[in-house]
Design an enzyme around this catalytic site. Structure first.
Site, short mmCIF file in Angstrom:
data_model
loop_
_atom_site.label_atom_id
_atom_site.label_comp_id
_atom_site.label_asym_id
_atom_site.label_seq_id
_atom_site.Cartn_x
_atom_site.Cartn_y
_atom_site.Cartn_z
N CYS A 120 19.46 -37.23 66.45
CA CYS A 120 19.89 -36.78 67.77
C CYS A 120 21.16 -35.93 67.73
CB CYS A 120 20.09 -37.98 68.69
SG CYS A 120 18.56 -38.91 68.98
N HIS A 244 24.49 -35.30 74.15
CA HIS A 244 23.13 -35.78 73.89
C HIS A 244 22.77 -36.78 74.98
CE1 HIS A 244 19.76 -37.86 72.26
NE2 HIS A 244 20.46 -38.91 71.86
N ASN A 275 15.48 -39.66 76.90
CA ASN A 275 16.16 -39.26 75.66
C ASN A 275 15.16 -38.47 74.82
OD1 ASN A 275 17.18 -39.14 73.03
ND2 ASN A 275 18.06 -41.20 73.10
#
Length: 314
Positions: A120, A244, A275
């Site tokens: 990520c 993020h 996500n």
């Protein structure tokens, strides 16, 4: 000496493109599989829905679609692309990486192409790479894509992860600039904590949620402040904060710790897209189309890797 190798004073993000899968999945669908509820998921993560890719929306298809939009927005022809970078953690291919297939789909047949695996944190890692390539003169235009099918690597019955993740792709085109539109990167990794977020033997993502939450809420403000210092600005100079999109609670806590004022637009793309791993930062950038000025980007995730830089939004 080849003029292309003499370097450039700086680089900048010229444009942003996004691809969001067509299938929207609400919390009720997820909750039914994990003995939970819409209210529990919203309270824990801030997520209301996410997108899941169908069989005909593979990584290459999504990545190429996002990259095509970014190229069109930048007015750059695929033949003028020097390098294609793809940040991803969900590619299941055994040999061929995603980037060469994306380059082929774009028609960027003379471009170098490679995947970058930093989970990520992959997008800011790859953005730092693109910045270095352009400033050194090694590349003139770099297409950078974050693309994920997280639904492929998450157990739909895992109460700790099933509700968090979604699919999608976001892309930027990076090109030369008379000054630095992409600030110095501040990055690192804490490999001793890698077991907190890992693949199990079957290739499914497992996460020690509370521990990762505590780590993220600690590392984001610290690395964010260092990135601001490296860029020579303060939090008061920011126009946007685009971390993020891991958890809305993490974003809110980080924004408070950084002391961001009401004038700073804080990305909350996670609410409707979940996500999306390495795709989350460029997707969140695309969701702020009228934003301009300096933005703080922070990526963090498995590894445990992290990276941050200040960029001028296109």
């Amino acid at each position: 000496m080849d003029p292309a190798l003499t370097g450039n004073p700086g680089s900048q993000i010229l444009s942003v493109g996004a691809y969001r899968p067509h299938t929207e999945v609400g919390n009720e669908t997820i909750a039914a599989l994990i003995d939970s509820s819409d209210e529990w998921i919203r309270r824990r993560s801030g997520i209301e829905s996410r997108r899941y890719a169908t069989d005909d929306e593979d990584l290459v298809t999504m990545a190429a679609a996002a990259a095509s939009k970014a190229l069109a927005g930048a007015g750059v022809h695929p033949h003028d692309v020097s390098v294609v970078l793809v940040a991803t953690m969900s590619h299941r291919g055994r040999a061929t990486t995603v980037a060469p297939l994306v380059a082929d789909a774009l028609g960027a047949t003379s471009a170098a192409a490679m995947d970058l695996g930093a989970a990520c944190a992959g997008f800011p890692y790859a953005l730092a790479t693109a910045d270095a390539l352009v400033r050194s003169g090694t590349a003139r235009h770099v297409v950078l894509v974050g693309a994920e099918r997280m639904s492929d690597i998450v157990d739909p019955r895992d109460r700790g992860t099933a509700f968090l993740f979604g699919d999608g792709a976001g892309a930027v085109v990076v090109g030369p600039a008379p000054s630095r539109g992409i600030g110095p990167v501040v990055w690192g990794a804490e490999g001793a904590k890698s077991e907190l977020l890992r693949y199990d033997e079957s290739g499914i993502l497992r996460m020690a949620g509370p521990d990762v939450f505590r780590w993220a809420t600690s590392v984001i403000p610290e690395v964010g402040r260092r990135a601001l210092d490296a860029a020579g600005i303060t939090a008061a100079d920011l126009s946007a904060f685009i971390p993020h999109q891991a958890n809305l609670r993490i974003t809110t806590a980080a924004a408070k710790a950084l002391g961001l004022g009401p004038h700073v637009r804080i990305s909350t793309d996670i609410v409707t897209n979940g996500n999306t791993g390495a795709a989350s930062i460029p997707l969140a950038m695309a969701a702020l189309p009228d934003a301009a000025g300096p933005a703080l980007l922070v990526g963090f995730g498995a590894g445990l890797a992290y990276a941050a830089q200040v960029v001028e939004l296109p």
